[in-house]
Design a protein around this motif. Structure first.
Motif, short mmCIF file in Angstrom:
data_model
loop_
_atom_site.label_atom_id
_atom_site.label_comp_id
_atom_site.label_asym_id
_atom_site.label_seq_id
_atom_site.Cartn_x
_atom_site.Cartn_y
_atom_site.Cartn_z
N TYR A 5 0.83 -0.97 -0.25
CA TYR A 5 -0.09 -0.26 0.07
C TYR A 5 0.85 0.88 -0.25
O TYR A 5 0.38 1.82 -1.17
CB TYR A 5 -0.86 -0.11 1.17
N LYS A 9 1.13 4.26 -2.34
CA LYS A 9 1.03 5.02 -2.34
C LYS A 9 1.87 6.10 -3.26
O LYS A 9 1.10 7.83 -2.90
CB LYS A 9 0.23 5.24 -1.09
N LYS A 12 1.33 6.85 -6.64
CA LYS A 12 0.42 7.57 -7.07
C LYS A 12 0.76 9.22 -6.13
O LYS A 12 0.21 10.13 -7.52
CB LYS A 12 -0.63 6.87 -6.69
N THR A 49 -4.61 15.10 -4.66
CA THR A 49 -4.01 14.26 -3.61
C THR A 49 -4.25 14.62 -2.06
O THR A 49 -4.21 14.26 -1.67
CB THR A 49 -2.37 14.93 -3.79
N ALA A 52 -7.24 13.47 -1.68
CA ALA A 52 -7.54 11.46 -1.59
C ALA A 52 -6.67 11.02 -0.46
O ALA A 52 -6.50 9.93 0.56
CB ALA A 52 -6.93 10.96 -2.50
N TYR A 53 -5.38 11.68 -0.07
CA TYR A 53 -3.88 11.12 1.04
C TYR A 53 -4.30 11.73 2.16
O TYR A 53 -3.77 11.74 3.16
CB TYR A 53 -2.88 11.33 0.52
N GLU A 100 -10.91 15.67 5.04
CA GLU A 100 -10.52 15.03 5.66
C GLU A 100 -11.47 14.50 7.16
O GLU A 100 -11.62 13.52 7.30
CB GLU A 100 -8.94 15.25 5.77
N LYS A 103 -16.24 13.07 4.57
CA LYS A 103 -15.89 13.04 3.26
C LYS A 103 -17.40 13.30 2.72
O LYS A 103 -17.87 12.03 2.45
CB LYS A 103 -15.10 11.80 2.20
N SER A 178 -10.97 9.87 -8.83
CA SER A 178 -10.79 8.99 -6.95
C SER A 178 -10.43 7.22 -7.02
O SER A 178 -9.53 6.97 -6.04
CB SER A 178 -11.66 9.56 -5.78
N LEU A 181 -6.96 6.31 -7.39
CA LEU A 181 -6.62 6.36 -6.15
C LEU A 181 -6.12 6.23 -5.57
O LEU A 181 -5.00 5.37 -4.65
CB LEU A 181 -6.17 8.29 -6.27
N HIS A 182 -7.36 5.50 -4.76
CA HIS A 182 -8.05 4.46 -3.74
C HIS A 182 -7.74 2.68 -4.01
O HIS A 182 -7.89 2.57 -2.89
CB HIS A 182 -9.12 4.87 -3.37
N LYS A 183 -7.13 2.69 -5.55
CA LYS A 183 -7.06 1.31 -5.78
C LYS A 183 -6.00 0.95 -5.54
O LYS A 183 -4.79 0.89 -5.50
CB LYS A 183 -7.46 0.80 -7.20
#
Length: 184
Positions: A5, A9, A12, A49, A52-53, A100, A103, A178, A181-183
């Motif tokens: 992961y 991450k 990406k 980003t 997403a993160y 965050e 969401k 999204s 990015l989360h896959k």
């Protein structure tokens, strides 16, 4: 599993950094009167980003992109670096933290509105106090502050348009990318 992961991450995030750098090449003035204030699309992948993160990931990418733009691609050096970090940092940190915390579309909209307002305020102060040092064409710091003060309406308008454009584009693009990015 955690290492995989983390590696994905980071990869990406690296991709989003590269996209931001490339998008930074497309610059154009929004307000002809102050053509030195140019808009580019680099902050959009940084904001995506951050959504997403988290805001820390967004700030890491912002720092890398700001450094590359300011020092490696013929930017404004330390002045450009500091101003980009202040403007986009205010936007990224507030938007990333607010999103965050919960969401949702409504939260994203609220986050981007608050971030735009914060960016306008931060850049009004930054331009008033920092830009006179950078310009250095007048005899005194006070004269430079007067000159910057006369441009303040345009500086605030520019940041309003920049924040709104980044927000609207991010709003329509984020949900489409999204899943990628989360896959894992």
């Amino acid at each position: 599993m955690e290492k995989k992961y983390s590696t994905q991450k980071l990869a990406k995030m690296g991709m989003m950094t590269a996209i931001a750098v490339v998008l930074g090449f497309v610059k154009f003035p929004i307000i002809p009167t102050v053509s030195f204030l140019t808009y580019d699309f680099a902050d959009i992948p940084i904001l995506i980003t951050s959504f997403a993160y988290g805001p820390l990931a967004g700030c890491i990418i912002l720092t890398i992109v700001s450094f590359i733009q300011a020092f490696l691609l013929g930017g404004d050096g330390i002045y450009g670096f500091v101003m980009h970090m202040l403007a986009s940092g205010a936007f990224i940190i507030i938007a990333g933290n607010m999103y965050e915390a919960g969401k949702s579309k409504q939260r994203a909209i609220s986050a981007m509105i608050c971030s735009t307002i914060a960016m306008i305020m931060v850049m009004a102060l930054a331009n008033y106090f920092i830009t006179p040092f950078y310009m250095g064409t007048a005899d005194t710091y006070d004269q430079m502050q007067e000159m910057v003060s006369s441009l303040m309406v345009f500086i605030c308008l520019f940041n309003l348009i920049k924040g709104a454009a980044n927000s609207v584009i991010t709003f329509f693009v984020y949900k489409r990318i999204s899943p990628f990015l989360h896959k894992l």
